[in-house]
Design a protein around this motif. Structure first.
Motif, PDB file in Angstrom:
ATOM      1  N   ASP A 114       0.912  -1.297   0.033  1.00 30.74           N
ATOM      2  CA  ASP A 114       0.063   0.017  -0.036  1.00 30.74           C
ATOM      3  C   ASP A 114       0.862   1.193  -0.119  1.00 30.74           C
ATOM      4  OD1 ASP A 114      -1.455   2.335   1.053  1.00 30.74           O
ATOM      5  OD2 ASP A 114      -3.000   1.038   1.648  1.00 30.74           O
ATOM      6  N   TRP A 115       0.658   2.082  -0.882  1.00 25.39           N
ATOM      7  CA  TRP A 115       1.571   3.250  -1.146  1.00 25.39           C
ATOM      8  C   TRP A 115       1.004   4.657  -0.751  1.00 25.39           C
ATOM      9  CZ3 TRP A 115       6.388   2.142  -0.931  1.00 25.39           C
ATOM     10  CH2 TRP A 115       6.760   1.256  -1.452  1.00 25.39           C
ATOM     11  N   THR A 116      -0.303   4.659  -0.107  1.00 19.27           N
ATOM     12  CA  THR A 116      -1.025   5.534   0.347  1.00 19.27           C
ATOM     13  C   THR A 116      -0.550   5.941   1.765  1.00 19.27           C
ATOM     14  OG1 THR A 116      -2.693   5.050  -0.965  1.00 19.27           O
ATOM     15  CG2 THR A 116      -3.202   6.718   0.460  1.00 19.27           C
ATOM     16  N   ILE A 117      -0.691   4.828   2.834  1.00 20.20           N
ATOM     17  CA  ILE A 117      -0.267   4.822   4.142  1.00 20.20           C
ATOM     18  C   ILE A 117       1.011   4.333   4.507  1.00 20.20           C
ATOM     19  CG2 ILE A 117      -1.283   4.257   6.754  1.00 20.20           C
ATOM     20  CD1 ILE A 117      -3.326   6.054   4.935  1.00 20.20           C
ATOM     21  N   GLY A 118       1.533   5.406   5.255  1.00 21.39           N
ATOM     22  CA  GLY A 118       3.121   5.030   5.622  1.00 21.39           C
ATOM     23  C   GLY A 118       3.018   4.200   6.915  1.00 21.39           C
ATOM     24  N   PRO A 119       4.299   3.739   7.171  1.00 23.81           N
ATOM     25  CA  PRO A 119       4.569   2.872   8.154  1.00 23.81           C
ATOM     26  C   PRO A 119       4.060   3.269   9.459  1.00 23.81           C
ATOM     27  CG  PRO A 119       6.657   3.637   7.581  1.00 23.81           C
ATOM     28  CD  PRO A 119       5.531   4.366   6.639  1.00 23.81           C
ATOM     29  N   ASN A 120       4.058   4.607   9.954  1.00 17.37           N
ATOM     30  CA  ASN A 120       3.351   5.127  11.281  1.00 17.37           C
ATOM     31  C   ASN A 120       1.865   5.657  11.126  1.00 17.37           C
ATOM     32  OD1 ASN A 120       5.703   4.636  12.511  1.00 17.37           O
ATOM     33  ND2 ASN A 120       6.498   6.468  11.494  1.00 17.37           N
ATOM     34  N   GLY A 121       1.307   4.943   9.812  1.00 17.45           N
ATOM     35  CA  GLY A 121      -0.231   5.418   9.561  1.00 17.45           C
ATOM     36  C   GLY A 121      -0.235   6.891   9.118  1.00 17.45           C
ATOM     37  N   GLU A 122       0.747   7.671   8.708  1.00 19.15           N
ATOM     38  CA  GLU A 122       0.493   8.815   8.061  1.00 19.15           C
ATOM     39  C   GLU A 122       0.167   8.842   6.654  1.00 19.15           C
ATOM     40  OE1 GLU A 122       4.630   7.611   7.276  1.00 19.15           O
ATOM     41  OE2 GLU A 122       3.250   7.366   8.805  1.00 19.15           O
ATOM     42  N   THR A 123      -0.279   9.762   5.832  1.00 20.47           N
ATOM     43  CA  THR A 123      -0.477   9.805   4.488  1.00 20.47           C
ATOM     44  C   THR A 123       0.809  10.144   3.990  1.00 20.47           C
ATOM     45  OG1 THR A 123      -2.857   9.988   4.839  1.00 20.47           O
ATOM     46  CG2 THR A 123      -1.929  10.593   2.502  1.00 20.47           C
ATOM     47  N   ARG A 124       1.298   9.227   2.826  1.00 20.60           N
ATOM     48  CA  ARG A 124       2.432   9.478   2.051  1.00 20.60           C
ATOM     49  C   ARG A 124       2.142  10.783   1.346  1.00 20.60           C
ATOM     50  NH1 ARG A 124       4.313   3.585   1.251  1.00 20.60           N
ATOM     51  NH2 ARG A 124       5.248   3.265   3.370  1.00 20.60           N
ATOM     52  N   PRO A 125       3.007  11.788   0.989  1.00 24.59           N
ATOM     53  CA  PRO A 125       2.776  12.819   0.039  1.00 24.59           C
ATOM     54  C   PRO A 125       2.493  12.540  -1.221  1.00 24.59           C
ATOM     55  CG  PRO A 125       4.893  12.849   1.096  1.00 24.59           C
ATOM     56  CD  PRO A 125       4.256  11.621   1.824  1.00 24.59           C
ATOM     57  N   THR A 126       3.112  11.504  -1.610  1.00 24.14           N
ATOM     58  CA  THR A 126       3.380  11.064  -3.016  1.00 24.14           C
ATOM     59  C   THR A 126       1.774  10.318  -3.348  1.00 24.14           C
ATOM     60  OG1 THR A 126       4.241   9.066  -2.754  1.00 24.14           O
ATOM     61  CG2 THR A 126       5.668  10.471  -3.492  1.00 24.14           C
ATOM     62  N   ALA A 127       0.984  10.285  -2.653  1.00 27.52           N
ATOM     63  CA  ALA A 127      -0.471   9.823  -2.874  1.00 27.52           C
ATOM     64  C   ALA A 127      -1.367  11.089  -2.716  1.00 27.52           C
ATOM     65  CB  ALA A 127      -0.844   8.695  -1.782  1.00 27.52           C
ATOM     66  N   VAL A 128      -0.982  12.216  -2.491  1.00 23.49           N
ATOM     67  CA  VAL A 128      -1.958  13.308  -2.230  1.00 23.49           C
ATOM     68  C   VAL A 128      -1.824  14.538  -3.436  1.00 23.49           C
ATOM     69  CG1 VAL A 128      -2.128  15.235  -0.789  1.00 23.49           C
ATOM     70  CG2 VAL A 128      -1.802  13.093   0.201  1.00 23.49           C
ATOM     71  N   THR A 129      -2.766  14.964  -3.951  1.00 24.45           N
ATOM     72  CA  THR A 129      -2.779  16.110  -4.718  1.00 24.45           C
ATOM     73  C   THR A 129      -3.587  17.348  -4.086  1.00 24.45           C
ATOM     74  OG1 THR A 129      -3.063  14.641  -6.886  1.00 24.45           O
ATOM     75  CG2 THR A 129      -3.665  17.076  -6.996  1.00 24.45           C
ATOM     76  N   ARG A 130      -2.856  18.382  -3.847  1.00 21.02           N
ATOM     77  CA  ARG A 130      -3.404  19.478  -2.911  1.00 21.02           C
ATOM     78  C   ARG A 130      -4.453  20.215  -3.945  1.00 21.02           C
ATOM     79  NH1 ARG A 130      -1.991  17.900   1.603  1.00 21.02           N
ATOM     80  NH2 ARG A 130      -0.007  17.588   2.221  1.00 21.02           N
ATOM     81  N   LEU A 131      -5.517  20.760  -3.519  1.00 20.73           N
ATOM     82  CA  LEU A 131      -6.407  21.520  -4.190  1.00 20.73           C
ATOM     83  C   LEU A 131      -6.341  22.905  -4.014  1.00 20.73           C
ATOM     84  CD1 LEU A 131      -9.272  19.080  -4.526  1.00 20.73           C
ATOM     85  CD2 LEU A 131      -7.333  19.412  -6.191  1.00 20.73           C
ATOM     86  N   THR A 132      -6.448  23.782  -4.781  1.00 25.54           N
ATOM     87  CA  THR A 132      -6.354  25.177  -4.518  1.00 25.54           C
ATOM     88  C   THR A 132      -7.972  25.429  -5.001  1.00 25.54           C
ATOM     89  OG1 THR A 132      -5.439  25.716  -6.561  1.00 25.54           O
ATOM     90  CG2 THR A 132      -3.986  25.789  -4.722  1.00 25.54           C
ATOM     91  N   ALA A 133      -8.210  26.689  -4.541  1.00 27.20           N
ATOM     92  CA  ALA A 133      -9.790  27.384  -4.917  1.00 27.20           C
ATOM     93  C   ALA A 133      -9.750  27.540  -6.305  1.00 27.20           C
ATOM     94  CB  ALA A 133     -10.071  28.493  -3.951  1.00 27.20           C
ATOM     95  N   ALA A 134     -10.910  27.304  -6.936  1.00 29.03           N
ATOM     96  CA  ALA A 134     -10.957  27.766  -8.465  1.00 29.03           C
ATOM     97  C   ALA A 134     -11.233  29.361  -8.399  1.00 29.03           C
ATOM     98  CB  ALA A 134     -12.045  27.064  -8.932  1.00 29.03           C
ATOM     99  N   ALA A 135     -10.672  30.045  -9.642  1.00 31.09           N
ATOM    100  CA  ALA A 135     -10.809  31.324  -9.683  1.00 31.09           C
ATOM    101  C   ALA A 135     -12.225  31.736  -9.566  1.00 31.09           C
ATOM    102  CB  ALA A 135     -10.244  31.973 -10.690  1.00 31.09           C
ATOM    103  N   ALA A 136     -12.717  32.837  -8.971  1.00 31.15           N
ATOM    104  CA  ALA A 136     -14.144  33.192  -9.050  1.00 31.15           C
ATOM    105  C   ALA A 136     -14.399  33.938 -10.526  1.00 31.15           C
ATOM    106  CB  ALA A 136     -14.227  34.382  -8.300  1.00 31.15           C
ATOM    107  N   ARG A 137     -15.674  33.761 -11.044  1.00 29.65           N
ATOM    108  CA  ARG A 137     -16.012  34.057 -12.508  1.00 29.65           C
ATOM    109  C   ARG A 137     -16.956  35.233 -12.377  1.00 29.65           C
ATOM    110  NH1 ARG A 137     -16.935  28.495 -15.584  1.00 29.65           N
ATOM    111  NH2 ARG A 137     -15.024  27.556 -14.944  1.00 29.65           N
TER     112      ARG A 137
END
Length: 152
Positions: free
Chosen positions: A129-152
């Motif tokens: 499993d490449w999502t959860i690390g050995p200490n239960g943390e979420t591995r950063p390579t399995a995360v996409t950070r999202l920014t807010a969409a620009a206001a229209r």
């Protein structure tokens, strides 16, 4: 000369763990809420056993529009309601090699991140499993950070 040898040994000692910790990862690591994005999953076989499959559970709110796999690979999808809920890419990645597969997906309209559930199956029957690390943390390579969409 002894100092040079020690310095080289120190650098090697630092690099070996980095190579040994290579793992299935997803790019990009940052995107925008609600955006349609092309994602790339990198699947290496860094040990002595070939990779035979890579699995990805699609997080809630992510809508996969198209899948891509290199020639010789097959993929299976599982649907939940009208969306793709999981993908399993199958082939044989020999030790020391890697392969990349891609897909286009629409990001969730809300939330700060997407946590991708990524697993790798090996020829000897083991799974990592490449999502959860050995200490239960979420591995950063399995995360996409999202920014807010620009206001229209």
């Amino acid at each position: 000369m002894t100092t040079t040898i020690r310095a080289a040994a120190s650098v090697l000692a630092l690099l070996v763990p980095m190579v040994a910790q290579a793992h299935v990862s997803i790019q990009p690591r940052q995107s925008t809420q609600g955006a349609t994005e092309r994602y790339l999953v990198r699947i290496p076989s860094e040990g002595k056993v070939a990779t035979v499959a890579a699995e990805m559970d699609v997080p809630a709110g992510v809508i996969i529009e198209t899948l891509q796999a290199p020639m010789g690979w097959t993929h299976e999808i599982t649907r939940k309601d009208d969306r793709i809920a999981s993908v399993v890419w199958k082939t044989n990645v020999k030790p020391g090699e890697y392969i990349e597969v891609g897909f286009v997906a629409r990001n969730p309209r809300q939330g700060a991140q997407i946590v991708w559930i990524l697993r790798q199956r090996f020829e000897d029957g083991t799974t990592t499993d490449w999502t959860i690390g050995p200490n239960g943390e979420t591995r950063p390579t399995a995360v996409t950070r999202l920014t807010a969409a620009a206001a229209r």
